[in-house]
Design a protein around this motif. Sequence first.
Motif, short mmCIF file in Angstrom:
data_model
loop_
_atom_site.label_atom_id
_atom_site.label_comp_id
_atom_site.label_asym_id
_atom_site.label_seq_id
_atom_site.Cartn_x
_atom_site.Cartn_y
_atom_site.Cartn_z
N LEU A 141 0.86 -1.18 0.00
CA LEU A 141 0.00 0.00 0.00
C LEU A 141 0.89 1.23 0.00
O LEU A 141 1.55 1.53 0.99
CB LEU A 141 -0.92 -0.01 1.22
CG LEU A 141 -1.91 1.16 1.31
CD1 LEU A 141 -2.85 1.19 0.11
CD2 LEU A 141 -2.72 1.06 2.61
N ALA A 142 0.91 1.92 -1.12
CA ALA A 142 1.81 3.07 -1.29
C ALA A 142 1.19 4.38 -0.84
O ALA A 142 1.90 5.29 -0.39
CB ALA A 142 2.22 3.18 -2.76
N ALA A 143 -0.13 4.50 -0.96
CA ALA A 143 -0.81 5.74 -0.59
C ALA A 143 -2.28 5.45 -0.38
O ALA A 143 -2.82 4.46 -0.90
CB ALA A 143 -0.63 6.81 -1.67
N MET A 144 -2.95 6.32 0.40
CA MET A 144 -4.36 6.08 0.70
C MET A 144 -5.09 7.38 0.99
O MET A 144 -4.49 8.45 1.18
CB MET A 144 -4.51 5.14 1.91
CG MET A 144 -3.91 5.67 3.20
SD MET A 144 -4.27 4.61 4.63
CE MET A 144 -5.98 5.08 4.96
N ILE A 145 -6.41 7.28 0.98
CA ILE A 145 -7.30 8.38 1.33
C ILE A 145 -8.59 7.76 1.85
O ILE A 145 -8.90 6.60 1.52
CB ILE A 145 -7.58 9.29 0.11
CG1 ILE A 145 -8.31 10.58 0.52
CG2 ILE A 145 -8.42 8.53 -0.94
CD1 ILE A 145 -8.43 11.59 -0.63
N GLY A 146 -9.34 8.51 2.65
CA GLY A 146 -10.61 7.98 3.12
C GLY A 146 -11.59 9.07 3.50
O GLY A 146 -11.28 10.26 3.42
N GLU A 147 -12.76 8.64 3.90
CA GLU A 147 -13.80 9.51 4.42
C GLU A 147 -13.89 9.27 5.93
O GLU A 147 -13.92 8.12 6.36
CB GLU A 147 -15.16 9.19 3.79
CG GLU A 147 -15.20 9.35 2.30
CD GLU A 147 -16.50 8.81 1.71
OE1 GLU A 147 -16.92 9.35 0.68
OE2 GLU A 147 -17.05 7.85 2.27
N ILE A 160 -5.08 11.22 4.20
CA ILE A 160 -4.41 11.33 2.91
C ILE A 160 -2.91 11.19 3.19
O ILE A 160 -2.28 12.11 3.72
CB ILE A 160 -4.72 12.67 2.23
CG1 ILE A 160 -6.24 12.87 2.11
CG2 ILE A 160 -4.05 12.76 0.86
CD1 ILE A 160 -6.65 14.29 1.74
N CYS A 161 -2.36 10.05 2.87
CA CYS A 161 -0.96 9.83 3.24
C CYS A 161 -0.28 8.90 2.24
O CYS A 161 -0.93 8.10 1.56
CB CYS A 161 -0.85 9.28 4.66
SG CYS A 161 -1.75 7.75 4.99
N THR A 162 1.04 9.05 2.18
CA THR A 162 1.86 8.30 1.24
C THR A 162 3.04 7.68 1.98
O THR A 162 3.66 8.33 2.82
CB THR A 162 2.40 9.23 0.13
OG1 THR A 162 1.29 9.87 -0.53
CG2 THR A 162 3.22 8.46 -0.89
N LEU A 169 5.54 11.05 -6.38
CA LEU A 169 4.96 10.39 -7.55
C LEU A 169 3.55 10.89 -7.87
O LEU A 169 2.92 10.41 -8.80
CB LEU A 169 4.94 8.87 -7.34
CG LEU A 169 6.31 8.23 -7.16
CD1 LEU A 169 6.18 6.74 -6.83
CD2 LEU A 169 7.16 8.43 -8.41
N GLY A 170 3.06 11.85 -7.06
CA GLY A 170 1.75 12.43 -7.32
C GLY A 170 0.58 11.62 -6.82
O GLY A 170 -0.58 11.90 -7.19
N TYR A 171 0.82 10.63 -5.97
CA TYR A 171 -0.27 9.76 -5.54
C TYR A 171 -1.29 10.51 -4.69
O TYR A 171 -2.50 10.27 -4.81
CB TYR A 171 0.29 8.58 -4.76
CG TYR A 171 1.08 7.59 -5.59
CD1 TYR A 171 1.09 7.65 -6.98
CD2 TYR A 171 1.84 6.59 -4.97
CE1 TYR A 171 1.82 6.75 -7.74
CE2 TYR A 171 2.57 5.68 -5.73
CZ TYR A 171 2.56 5.76 -7.10
OH TYR A 171 3.27 4.85 -7.84
N ALA A 172 -0.84 11.40 -3.80
CA ALA A 172 -1.77 12.13 -2.94
C ALA A 172 -2.71 13.00 -3.77
O ALA A 172 -3.92 13.07 -3.52
CB ALA A 172 -1.02 12.98 -1.92
#
Length: 227
Positions: A141-147, A160-162, A169-172
């Motif tokens: 898991l390289a990056a994530m976001i949630g509600e 929101i974290c990487t 790499l622009g994932y966020a």
Amino acid sequence: MTTPLDNPFWSALASIHNSIALRAGDVARYPTDYAPFLGVPDAAVRVGDALGSLVAPGESVYLLGVVPTLPAGWQLQAFRPLAQMVCDAPLASVEGPEIVPLGDARRADVLALTALVYPHYFRVKTMDLGRYFGIYRDGRLAAMIGERLGDDGHREMSAICTHPEFHGLGYAGHLTTWLTNDTLSRGRQPFLHVSYENPRALGLYERLGYRVRRDIGFWSLRRIDAG
């Protein structure tokens, strides 16, 4: 005129998270395995014994936007206010890899990433508060976001974290743009909170198209009596 965004913890506990809220009088909080957050409907509410019935001796909880007058036996610490940002219109798409839902089967991956880079408020069941999504790279898991927070008309973009090995790499930006536009398409306004001590994140959200709605107070509250 106040809105639900002026009192985000209470607004969520009184609406989309009502079924899990722990309540006593005019005080509500999340169970400890979901989030260390507590809310009251307004600053004038008398918390009295209700607060003590929800918070254990020595435990710390957090308040956002509204804090009541406290009885003896409590220690309140004010942090620097956060920037509360909102998005009013769809964002320009950002290229990036596949985004996948993060459910129970990926919980261990989420907890490992948040423990590394987002440790303060994420708990074992935090990802049950809303939808979570991520990007995998080489099986990790390289990056994530949630509600997380929200009400009938709003949803918070959160966690929101990487992973440090995948910075730059622009994932966020890819994740934030994707979930923001999905939220808008569902008729809800996206919002988020960011510390002014994190100018890199603040600048990213501004470049994507978020605006600062207001500075919002943020406090920790610790029970110091013996119960």
